[in-house]
Design a protein around this motif. Structure first.
Motif, short mmCIF file in Angstrom:
data_model
loop_
_atom_site.label_atom_id
_atom_site.label_comp_id
_atom_site.label_asym_id
_atom_site.label_seq_id
_atom_site.Cartn_x
_atom_site.Cartn_y
_atom_site.Cartn_z
N ARG A 78 -7.90 1.98 6.57
CA ARG A 78 -6.84 1.71 5.75
C ARG A 78 -6.38 0.28 5.91
O ARG A 78 -5.99 -0.41 5.06
CB ARG A 78 -5.70 2.58 6.22
CG ARG A 78 -5.54 4.08 5.64
CD ARG A 78 -4.57 4.51 6.08
NE ARG A 78 -4.63 6.16 5.74
CZ ARG A 78 -3.87 7.04 6.04
NH1 ARG A 78 -2.41 6.64 6.93
NH2 ARG A 78 -4.07 8.32 5.82
N ARG A 79 -6.52 -0.18 7.07
CA ARG A 79 -6.03 -1.48 7.43
C ARG A 79 -6.79 -2.30 6.75
O ARG A 79 -6.33 -3.67 6.10
CB ARG A 79 -5.86 -1.70 8.79
CG ARG A 79 -5.39 -3.21 9.21
CD ARG A 79 -5.09 -3.44 10.78
NE ARG A 79 -4.65 -2.49 11.54
CZ ARG A 79 -5.10 -2.10 12.63
NH1 ARG A 79 -5.98 -3.01 13.54
NH2 ARG A 79 -5.06 -1.01 13.38
N ALA A 80 -8.24 -2.21 6.58
CA ALA A 80 -9.03 -3.17 6.00
C ALA A 80 -9.03 -3.06 4.57
O ALA A 80 -9.07 -4.15 3.96
CB ALA A 80 -10.63 -2.80 6.27
N SER A 107 -5.72 -5.24 3.61
CA SER A 107 -6.16 -6.45 3.70
C SER A 107 -6.95 -7.08 2.74
O SER A 107 -6.75 -7.98 2.04
CB SER A 107 -6.98 -6.73 5.18
OG SER A 107 -6.98 -8.10 5.22
N VAL A 108 -8.11 -6.30 2.14
CA VAL A 108 -8.75 -6.58 1.05
C VAL A 108 -7.89 -6.78 -0.11
O VAL A 108 -7.97 -7.68 -0.89
CB VAL A 108 -9.96 -5.83 0.85
CG1 VAL A 108 -10.80 -6.24 -0.28
CG2 VAL A 108 -11.04 -6.17 2.22
N SER A 109 -7.07 -5.79 -0.49
CA SER A 109 -6.37 -5.83 -1.60
C SER A 109 -5.32 -6.89 -1.70
O SER A 109 -4.89 -7.29 -2.59
CB SER A 109 -5.84 -4.25 -1.82
OG SER A 109 -4.66 -4.07 -0.72
N LYS A 110 -4.80 -7.09 -0.45
CA LYS A 110 -3.75 -8.26 -0.50
C LYS A 110 -4.60 -9.25 -0.84
O LYS A 110 -3.81 -10.30 -1.32
CB LYS A 110 -3.10 -8.32 0.91
CG LYS A 110 -1.93 -9.07 1.12
CD LYS A 110 -1.50 -9.23 2.60
CE LYS A 110 -0.29 -10.23 2.82
NZ LYS A 110 0.23 -9.93 3.94
N TYR A 111 -5.61 -9.82 -0.19
CA TYR A 111 -6.44 -10.96 -0.53
C TYR A 111 -6.89 -11.07 -2.02
O TYR A 111 -6.70 -12.00 -2.62
CB TYR A 111 -7.64 -10.89 0.36
CG TYR A 111 -8.46 -11.96 -0.11
CD1 TYR A 111 -8.32 -13.35 0.37
CD2 TYR A 111 -9.63 -11.61 -0.62
CE1 TYR A 111 -9.21 -14.53 -0.12
CE2 TYR A 111 -10.78 -12.86 -1.11
CZ TYR A 111 -10.36 -14.18 -0.76
OH TYR A 111 -10.92 -15.37 -1.12
N LEU A 112 -7.17 -9.90 -2.57
CA LEU A 112 -7.56 -9.90 -3.87
C LEU A 112 -6.33 -9.96 -4.94
O LEU A 112 -6.42 -11.10 -5.82
CB LEU A 112 -8.31 -8.53 -4.35
CG LEU A 112 -9.60 -8.27 -4.18
CD1 LEU A 112 -9.97 -6.85 -4.45
CD2 LEU A 112 -10.66 -9.57 -4.47
N LEU A 113 -5.53 -9.47 -4.58
CA LEU A 113 -4.01 -9.74 -5.41
C LEU A 113 -3.62 -11.26 -5.17
O LEU A 113 -3.21 -11.91 -6.22
CB LEU A 113 -2.85 -8.87 -4.90
CG LEU A 113 -1.65 -8.96 -5.68
CD1 LEU A 113 -1.88 -8.35 -7.04
CD2 LEU A 113 -0.59 -7.97 -4.78
N GLU A 114 -3.50 -11.87 -3.89
CA GLU A 114 -3.41 -13.15 -3.91
C GLU A 114 -4.39 -14.12 -4.80
O GLU A 114 -3.63 -15.12 -5.67
CB GLU A 114 -3.41 -13.57 -2.48
CG GLU A 114 -2.87 -15.11 -2.26
CD GLU A 114 -2.87 -15.24 -0.60
OE1 GLU A 114 -2.91 -16.62 -0.40
OE2 GLU A 114 -2.50 -14.30 0.12
N THR A 115 -5.74 -13.91 -4.72
CA THR A 115 -6.44 -14.63 -5.40
C THR A 115 -6.34 -14.69 -6.97
O THR A 115 -6.52 -15.60 -7.57
CB THR A 115 -7.85 -14.14 -5.05
OG1 THR A 115 -8.06 -14.28 -3.69
CG2 THR A 115 -8.88 -14.94 -5.77
N VAL A 116 -6.16 -13.32 -7.47
CA VAL A 116 -5.65 -13.11 -8.71
C VAL A 116 -4.47 -13.80 -9.35
O VAL A 116 -4.69 -14.56 -10.18
CB VAL A 116 -5.93 -11.58 -9.09
CG1 VAL A 116 -5.28 -11.50 -10.48
CG2 VAL A 116 -7.31 -11.16 -9.06
N GLY A 117 -3.43 -13.74 -8.33
CA GLY A 117 -2.41 -14.52 -8.65
C GLY A 117 -2.65 -15.94 -8.69
O GLY A 117 -2.13 -16.64 -9.77
N GLU A 118 -3.29 -16.66 -7.89
CA GLU A 118 -3.74 -18.14 -8.00
C GLU A 118 -4.36 -18.30 -9.12
O GLU A 118 -4.06 -19.48 -9.67
CB GLU A 118 -4.13 -18.42 -6.96
CG GLU A 118 -3.35 -18.38 -5.50
CD GLU A 118 -4.15 -18.96 -4.12
OE1 GLU A 118 -5.17 -19.21 -4.21
OE2 GLU A 118 -3.34 -18.86 -3.15
N LEU A 119 -5.16 -17.63 -9.56
CA LEU A 119 -6.13 -18.05 -10.62
C LEU A 119 -5.06 -17.83 -12.08
O LEU A 119 -5.36 -18.70 -12.85
CB LEU A 119 -7.12 -16.94 -10.77
CG LEU A 119 -8.33 -16.94 -9.80
CD1 LEU A 119 -9.41 -16.10 -9.84
CD2 LEU A 119 -8.76 -18.50 -10.13
#
Length: 112
Positions: A4-6, A9-21
């Motif tokens: 769950r933690r992993a 963490s992955v979903s948070k990273y993907l959301l941040e990356t997509v937001g920056e793009l």
């Protein structure tokens, strides 16, 4: 618990990356629109009257030079900017910020 933690963490990273793009694409489109508007204004003013276009550019340059001079010189004690000095300082600051924005984001619009 580790999965769950992993996953979180992955979903948070993907959301941040997509937001920056998405933000990068929006800023690039805004820079292209701003550049297109500036070119259109220059073209229309030149086609309307070349003499007035040159006179307007000279007046704008004079106002921006006055604003830059007021920003970079030491102010007198107890005096703040008033009237034309405040207006030209604000115009110079806005123009400098617009120029920096275009330098950073306009090369990505592939219209140059």
């Amino acid at each position: 618990m580790g999965v769950r933690r992993a996953a979180k963490s992955v979903s948070k990273y993907l959301l941040e990356t997509v937001g920056e793009l998405v933000a990068e694409v929006i800023l690039t489109l805004l820079a292209c629109a701003l550049l297109a508007c500036l070119v259109l204004i220059a073209y229309l003013s030149w086609s309307f009257s070349p003499r007035l276009a040159v006179a307007g550019a000279a007046l704008l340059s004079l106002l921006l030079a006055h604003g830059a001079w007021k920003i970079f010189r030491d102010p007198a004690k107890g005096r703040r900017r008033r009237g034309i000095a405040a207006a030209t300082t604000a115009a110079f600051t806005l123009t400098a910020a617009t120029g920096a924005f275009l330098v950073l984001y306009a090369p990505g619009c592939d219209c140059l």
